[in-house]
Design a protein around this motif. Structure first.
Motif, short mmCIF file in Angstrom:
data_model
loop_
_atom_site.label_atom_id
_atom_site.label_comp_id
_atom_site.label_asym_id
_atom_site.label_seq_id
_atom_site.Cartn_x
_atom_site.Cartn_y
_atom_site.Cartn_z
N GLU A 133 -11.59 22.78 -13.89
CA GLU A 133 -12.95 22.33 -14.20
C GLU A 133 -13.02 21.58 -15.53
N GLN A 136 -11.75 18.11 -14.90
CA GLN A 136 -12.75 17.34 -14.14
C GLN A 136 -13.92 16.94 -15.04
N ARG A 151 -13.11 13.37 -8.53
CA ARG A 151 -12.58 14.22 -9.61
C ARG A 151 -11.95 15.48 -9.05
N ALA A 152 -12.66 16.13 -8.14
CA ALA A 152 -12.15 17.38 -7.55
C ALA A 152 -10.86 17.12 -6.77
N ALA A 155 -7.94 16.41 -9.15
CA ALA A 155 -7.45 17.61 -9.84
C ALA A 155 -6.51 18.44 -8.96
#
Length: 187
Positions: A133, A136, A151-152, A155
């Protein structure tokens, strides 16, 4: 006594021997001779040659050459920047369908590239340790922040198995376009 020599008499002036003007004689009907007719034509100078140019043109040519050299230097400097090189590497990743057949492979390689870009900037000690997190959230900062779904995916993409079903949800071109914007804004 010696003889005195006298100088010879001077010849009379020619106008004294001219016939007298008769005021009652008929005037001449011939026009007087045109004095302009006896003049020669104007002598024109030779035409101006094309070469060699005037000194002003040499100065202009020199300024143009200097401007072109300056622009070439600026372009060379731009191509040496991290942003330019990272965008070119990202575009190469996005276009190489043989090595990176799906979005997961593109995202996994792009994640490594993004980490390299981030580590080349000041404050890299704080950013190098970011994961999950926090990573992100870092990618979301700024006006060119990466969208939440990308982003998720970025990652977790390096840890997904090949041909993972999650990679079908993310468009390859949207992934590359959003990362290109992020690199240009942050590199």
């Amino acid at each position: 006594m010696p003889e005195i020599k006298t100088p010879p008499a001077a010849a009379p002036a020619p106008w004294l021997n001219a016939p007298p003007i008769d005021p009652q004689a008929a005037p001449s009907t011939e026009p007087p001779a045109d004095p302009l007719a006896e003049l020669r034509d104007i002598h024109l100078p030779p035409e101006v040659s094309f070469w060699p140019p005037a000194p002003g043109w040499w100065i202009v040519a020199g300024l143009v050459v200097l401007a072109l050299l300056g622009l070439a230097y600026l372009e060379w400097r731009r191509r040496q920047t991290l942003s330019y090189r990272a965008v070119k590497a990202l575009e190469a990743i996005g276009q190489d369908h043989a090595r990176y057949p799906d979005s997961r492979a593109v995202a996994a390689e792009a994640a490594v590239l993004i980490r390299r870009v981030v580590l080349s900037r000041p404050g890299r000690a704080e950013v190098a340790a970011l994961t999950g997190e926090a990573w992100q959230g870092y990618l979301a900062k700024g006006k060119a922040g990466v969208p939440a779904d990308i982003r998720a995916f970025l990652a977790k993409a390096p840890y997904l198995p090949p041909q993972a079903p999650a990679s079908a949800n993310v468009d390859r071109t949207a992934l590359v376009a959003s990362l290109r914007r992020w690199i240009k804004a942050n590199a």
